[in-house]
Design an enzyme around this catalytic site. Structure first.
Site, PDB file in Angstrom:
ATOM      1  N   ARG A 123     -21.316  -2.803   4.525  1.00 47.98           N
ATOM      2  CA  ARG A 123     -20.540  -4.049   4.530  1.00 47.98           C
ATOM      3  C   ARG A 123     -20.482  -4.700   5.916  1.00 47.98           C
ATOM      4  NH1 ARG A 123     -14.363  -4.220   2.307  1.00 47.98           N
ATOM      5  NH2 ARG A 123     -13.798  -3.122   4.202  1.00 47.98           N
ATOM      6  N   ARG A 141       0.825  -1.205   0.000  1.00 43.71           N
ATOM      7  CA  ARG A 141       0.000   0.000   0.000  1.00 43.71           C
ATOM      8  C   ARG A 141       0.857   1.251   0.000  1.00 43.71           C
ATOM      9  NH1 ARG A 141      -4.631  -2.622   2.795  1.00 43.71           N
ATOM     10  NH2 ARG A 141      -6.087  -1.210   3.683  1.00 43.71           N
TER      11      ARG A 141
HETATM   12  P1  AMP Z   1      -8.042  -3.686   5.092  1.00 41.64           P
HETATM   13  O1  AMP Z   1      -8.896  -4.815   5.563  1.00 41.64           O
HETATM   14  O2  AMP Z   1      -7.181  -4.056   3.929  1.00 41.64           O
HETATM   15  O3  AMP Z   1      -8.807  -2.427   4.866  1.00 41.64           O
HETATM   16  O4  AMP Z   1      -7.021  -3.382   6.293  1.00 41.64           O
HETATM   17  C1  AMP Z   1      -7.478  -3.021   7.575  1.00 41.64           C
HETATM   18  C2  AMP Z   1      -6.417  -2.199   8.290  1.00 41.64           C
HETATM   19  O5  AMP Z   1      -5.211  -2.984   8.422  1.00 41.64           O
HETATM   20  C3  AMP Z   1      -5.972  -0.946   7.529  1.00 41.64           C
HETATM   21  O6  AMP Z   1      -6.830   0.167   7.746  1.00 41.64           O
HETATM   22  C4  AMP Z   1      -4.595  -0.732   8.138  1.00 41.64           C
HETATM   23  O7  AMP Z   1      -4.687  -0.203   9.453  1.00 41.64           O
HETATM   24  C5  AMP Z   1      -4.063  -2.161   8.262  1.00 41.64           C
HETATM   25  N1  AMP Z   1      -3.364  -2.574   7.009  1.00 41.64           N
HETATM   26  C6  AMP Z   1      -3.739  -3.553   6.141  1.00 41.64           C
HETATM   27  N2  AMP Z   1      -2.865  -3.655   5.123  1.00 41.64           N
HETATM   28  C7  AMP Z   1      -1.923  -2.714   5.331  1.00 41.64           C
HETATM   29  C8  AMP Z   1      -0.772  -2.300   4.618  1.00 41.64           C
HETATM   30  N3  AMP Z   1      -0.401  -2.884   3.466  1.00 41.64           N
HETATM   31  N4  AMP Z   1      -0.017  -1.292   5.153  1.00 41.64           N
HETATM   32  C9  AMP Z   1      -0.355  -0.707   6.310  1.00 41.64           C
HETATM   33  N5  AMP Z   1      -1.448  -1.022   7.026  1.00 41.64           N
HETATM   34  C10 AMP Z   1      -2.239  -2.025   6.556  1.00 41.64           C
END
Ligand code: AMP
Length: 220
Positions: A127, A88
């Site tokens: 969701r 990301r």
């Molecule tokens: P997601 O389910 O992909 O929206 O991820 C949930 C949360 O996990 C995000 O809001 C971040 O706090 C953390 N997170 C997930 N992937 C990443 C990443 N590649 N880099 C940094 N934080 C992450």
């Protein structure tokens, strides 16, 4: 085969990543799911990440990179992976490339699932996910057969705290500012394709398979 799916929260990348992992027989690695599991199990990664996740902020690169690379190097990932939610940031993309090069692997293709901002807000606000396996539902577009219960494993559904209120806007802002640099990084490597992900799951999957097939043809 190692594929990256890039898309904002609510772009449907989790659903599409799961379908791709079945088609290609590779492991679906979702960084958000890994963090939520680590939080439930109170592991070191989970405890380090908790505050950032609750605030809807990115977890620092050192923690995220260590957790995801560890997963990529496990035997279950030896056929390849579909990465969802990682990388990301530019630093994560560079760390991923360096590590893959070290172990004699590489990213084969990256696909951006493009969804308009308004559509993302609607999708995120409705969701729900299940406690046991994080299967995803939507009150309007994909309701469960029994309200509040996962069709697949019977566990209770809940709305993620970071899918509510200010955290949604914060997460989308981070995506549009930070993660766009990751798109440029893969565009420069000529590994990026784009799919319009506004339509339904089936149509998006067909477009995604087409894009991947033509990308693979180009680099053959
Ligand atoms: P997601 O389910 O992909 O929206 O991820 C949930 C949360 O996990 C995000 O809001 C971040 O706090 C953390 N997170 C997930 N992937 C990443 C990443 N590649 N880099 C940094 N934080 C992450």
């Amino acid at each position: 085969m190692n594929i990256i799916l890039i898309g904002a929260q609510g772009s449907g990348k989790g659903t599409q990543a799961e379908l791709l992992s079945q088609v290609f027989g590779v492991r679906h690695v979702a960084s958000g799911d890994l963090f939520r599991k680590a939080l439930q199990e109170k592991t070191t990664f989970g405890l380090q990440a908790q505050g950032y996740i609750e605030r809807g902020e990115l977890v620092p690169d050192e923690i995220t990179v260590a957790m995801v690379l560890h997963c990529i190097e496990e035997p279950e990932s030896s056929n390849g992976v579909v990465l969802d939610g990682f990388p990301r940031t530019l630093a994560q993309a560079q760390a991923l490339d360096n590590e893959l090069q070290r172990i004699g692997r590489q990213i084969d293709a990256t696909v951006y699932l493009n969804v308009s901002h308004d559509e993302l807000l609607t999708r995120l606000a409705g969701r729900y996910i299940c406690h046991a396996h994080q299967h995803v539902y939507h009150v309007k577009f994909r309701p469960p057969k029994v309200a509040g219960i996962c069709d697949l494993d019977g566990s209770e559904l809940y709305q993620r705290s970071d899918d509510k209120g200010e955290a949604i806007e914060k997460r989308l802002n981070i995506f549009f500012h930070e993660t766009m640099q990751v798109l440029d990084y893969y565009r420069q490597q000529q590994k990026l394709s784009e799919v319009d992900a506004d339509p339904g799951v089936k149509q998006v999957q067909a477009a995604l398979m087409n894009q991947l097939a033509s990308h693979m043809e180009r680099v053959k």
